[in-house]
Design an enzyme around this catalytic site. Structure first.
Site, PDB file in Angstrom:
ATOM      1  N   CYS A   1     -17.699   1.316  -2.015  1.00 13.50           N
ATOM      2  CA  CYS A   1     -19.055   1.775  -2.087  1.00 13.50           C
ATOM      3  C   CYS A   1     -19.829   0.882  -1.127  1.00 13.50           C
ATOM      4  CB  CYS A   1     -19.561   1.627  -3.499  1.00 13.50           C
ATOM      5  SG  CYS A   1     -18.889   0.134  -4.206  1.00 13.50           S
TER       6      CYS A   1
ATOM      7  N   THR B   1      -2.016   2.144   1.897  1.00  6.31           N
ATOM      8  CA  THR B   1      -1.459   2.450   3.206  1.00  6.31           C
ATOM      9  C   THR B   1      -0.725   1.256   3.812  1.00  6.31           C
ATOM     10  OG1 THR B   1      -3.224   4.014   3.599  1.00  6.31           O
ATOM     11  CG2 THR B   1      -2.090   3.194   5.544  1.00  6.31           C
ATOM     12  N   SER B   2      -1.307   0.078   3.667  1.00  9.59           N
ATOM     13  CA  SER B   2      -0.694  -1.103   4.274  1.00  9.59           C
ATOM     14  C   SER B   2       0.672  -1.380   3.663  1.00  9.59           C
ATOM     15  CB  SER B   2      -1.601  -2.321   4.087  1.00  9.59           C
ATOM     16  OG  SER B   2      -2.829  -2.078   4.696  1.00  9.59           O
TER      17      SER B   2
ATOM     18  N   SER C   1      -3.466  -5.773   5.732  1.00  5.95           N
ATOM     19  CA  SER C   1      -4.698  -5.125   5.267  1.00  5.95           C
ATOM     20  C   SER C   1      -5.511  -4.708   6.485  1.00  5.95           C
ATOM     21  CB  SER C   1      -5.503  -6.107   4.414  1.00  5.95           C
ATOM     22  OG  SER C   1      -6.851  -5.712   4.331  1.00  5.95           O
TER      23      SER C   1
ATOM     24  N   THR D   1      -9.205  -6.697   1.667  1.00  5.93           N
ATOM     25  CA  THR D   1      -8.753  -6.047   0.426  1.00  5.93           C
ATOM     26  C   THR D   1      -8.641  -7.098  -0.689  1.00  5.93           C
ATOM     27  OG1 THR D   1      -7.458  -4.655   1.887  1.00  5.93           O
ATOM     28  CG2 THR D   1      -7.018  -4.444  -0.478  1.00  5.93           C
TER      29      THR D   1
END
Ligand code: GLU
Length: 525
Positions: free
Chosen positions: A2, A375-376, A420, A425
């Site tokens: 956000c 994804t990483s 990342s 992250t």
């Protein structure tokens, strides 16, 4: 995810309409991060007196519905959009609810109560909000939302009222109040505070969630890397400036390229055209009695490499579509200067500047552990075979949160690779802390120069994929895999027997950007 955005204009006249639009525009730039509601707070009057309570607008749904509701309310209340402010502090937020349904009362800014003495925008989760809430309720506070966030402005008001009791200590600064609040918060947060007791000031702080400061000098020159220092405070530097806080660089680049990536524990105070940064030490602060006065720190601004064009969609309908088509370019940039074509007497090879001094240690490690999320993690999964094949070192994979939950074994003999895209992250960062404590060699693979993972690892590789806005990763993912393949090549570089295999892989990598991306209809038929 956000977003947070804040805008402070200092010694430069800006009309209310302009200020509101800057805030809306900032939120639009952060829209891609996902959200369910949005809100802003601005001043009700330019007289900068603490008796006026700031205005708060919150709406569930998208930014457009917030914009509509703000202008409707402005029309109803006949608020003057042309009113000019030579200094003004505005804050804005997109919320992704963790506690309390998406609804205006749960939107941010969250308030200390009637009069909006303290207002806060928050990204993250306060894990101990229940005990704080109980205490504050006992102190007479009434809660209006179901959010975890609401304890923050209320705690700020509690601290302020306590220190001013009986005419008390009028010298308590905004940052002292915020630091006292931080002392009681557990969990993850990026926060921006606004208060009618400290008009035209803003305070930002963070722990876990990302936050950047952008600075725009409107006249004169500010040399690159200029230093901020607490001593700038009394000088009342009158030079017109604009300051921005944002969760990421996308919302800053159209205003300024001079940024500061705020670190965990830092408290950034904007006041009278100056920036002061205090470093909050959680461990020390826990046992402190009374208001603490943490040390001020000096930080240099860095220059964003991002261009405004990168955050526009260009001729594409969606960011993701644009980013899919940018892959040939991003792969070229990822490999540029790192893959060596070799020559008559020279083998093809790989040069990874950020890793070369540590290759021996990596080769000698007992295992290589890739740690990431989403994804990483998947990029590491895709690259594992080539890494194992060329390095000869066992390669294991860990989802950062799972590693932390299990407190899985990490040893001094391990090489831990933290992957990342953002380099911020939260779970991966916590896992990095854990691996550092356990003595492993920590390597970072990120797309963000100056990010927390880039700063806190021993060495690493930047993936150079350019900015990725689409939530589903495309070019960052392919660049991550290519970086890991290059890492495998570099680790295996001392093995003669695999030379021809390595050269074949290098040829393949060179060819990769020219393998065209088929349009979707061609793939489907
Ligand atoms: N935990 C806060 C809430 O639910 C903040 C969520 C966010 O990061 O947007 O209100």
């Amino acid at each position: 995810m956000c977003g947070i955005f804040a805008y402070l204009n200092y010694n430069v006249n800006k009309e209310r309409r302009y200020i509101i639009e800057v805030l809306f525009n900032g939120l639009r730039r952060l829209e891609y991060r996902g959200y369910d509601s949005a809100g802003i707070s601005i001043d009700s009057s330019s007289s900068s007196s603490s008796s006026e309570s700031p205005l708060v607008f919150r709406q569930e749904g998208n930014i457009d519905s917030l914009v509509r509701s703000v202008y409707e309310e402005v029309a109803e209340t006949e608020l003057n959009l042309e009113e000019s402010f030579s200094v003004h502090a505005g804050i804005a937020h997109t919320r992704w609810a963790t506690h309390g349904e998406p609804a205006p009362r749960n939107g941010h800014p969250q308030s200390s109560g009637v009069g909006n003495d303290f207002l806060v925008v928050h990204n993250g989760v306060v894990t101990n909000f229940e005990v704080l809430k109980e205490t504050l309720v006992r102190q007479g506070f009434t809660f209006e939302s179901e959010t975890d966030t609401e304890v923050i402005p209320k705690l700020a008001k509690y601290v302020f009222d306590k220190t001013n009791e009986g005419g008390g200590d009028q010298t308590v600064t905004f940052s002292q109040i915020v630091i006292e609040v931080m002392r009681h918060l557990e969990g993850a947060y990026a926060l921006v505070f606004k208060s009618r007791h400290y008009p035209n000031e803003l305070i930002a702080c963070k722990r876990g969630s990302p936050l950047l400061l952008g600075v725009k000098e409107l006249t004169g020159n500010m040399s690159n890397g200029s230093l901020f220092h607490q001593t700038e405070f009394p000088t009342k530097n009158g030079q017109p400036k604009e300051f921005f806080f944002s969760s990421d660089a996308h919302a800053l680049v159209e205003h300024t390229k001079k940024v500061l990536v705020i670190e965990d524990g830092e408290v950034v105070h904007l006041k009278e055209g100056a920036v002061s940064i205090l470093k909050f030490d959680y461990d020390k602060a826990k046992n402190a009695v009374g208001l603490t006065r943490p040390a001020s720190v000096q930080r240099a601004l860095s220059i964003l490499e991002m261009e405004v064009e990168q955050i526009n969609k260009g001729t594409y309908e969606h960011y993701m579509q644009k980013e899919i088509h940018e892959q040939p370019e991003s792969l070229k940039t990822t490999m540029r200067g790192r893959l060596i074509r070799g020559g008559f007497h020279k083998a093809k090879s790989v040069l990874l500047g950020g890793l070369k001094d540590h290759l021996k240690t990596i080769r000698r490690s007992r295992r290589i552990v890739f740690i990431g999320c989403g994804t990483s993690y998947n990029a590491a999964l895709a690259a594992r075979p080539i890494l194992e094949e060329l390095s000869g070192v066992p390669v294991t994979l860990e989802i950062a949160s799972d590693l932390l939950d299990r407190q899985g074994p990490i040893y001094r003999e391990d090489t831990a690779v933290f992957v990342s895209q953002s380099g911020e992250t939260a779970d991966t960062l916590h896992a990095l802390q854990y691996a550092l404590e356990n003595g492993a060699l920590c390597v970072g693979i990120t797309n963000t120069v100056g990010s927390a993972i880039a700063r806190n690892t021993h060495c690493g590789i930047h993936i150079n994929a350019g900015c990725e806005i689409g939530v589903a990763s495309t070019k960052a993912y392919t660049s991550q895999i290519v970086v890991m393949a290059m890492m495998a090549l570099a680790i295996g570089d001392d093995t003669i027997s695999s030379l021809s295999r390595r050269e074949a892989i290098i040829d393949g990598l060179f060819d990769l950007p020219s393998i065209s991306i088929l349009p979707l209809d061609k793939i489907c038929h």
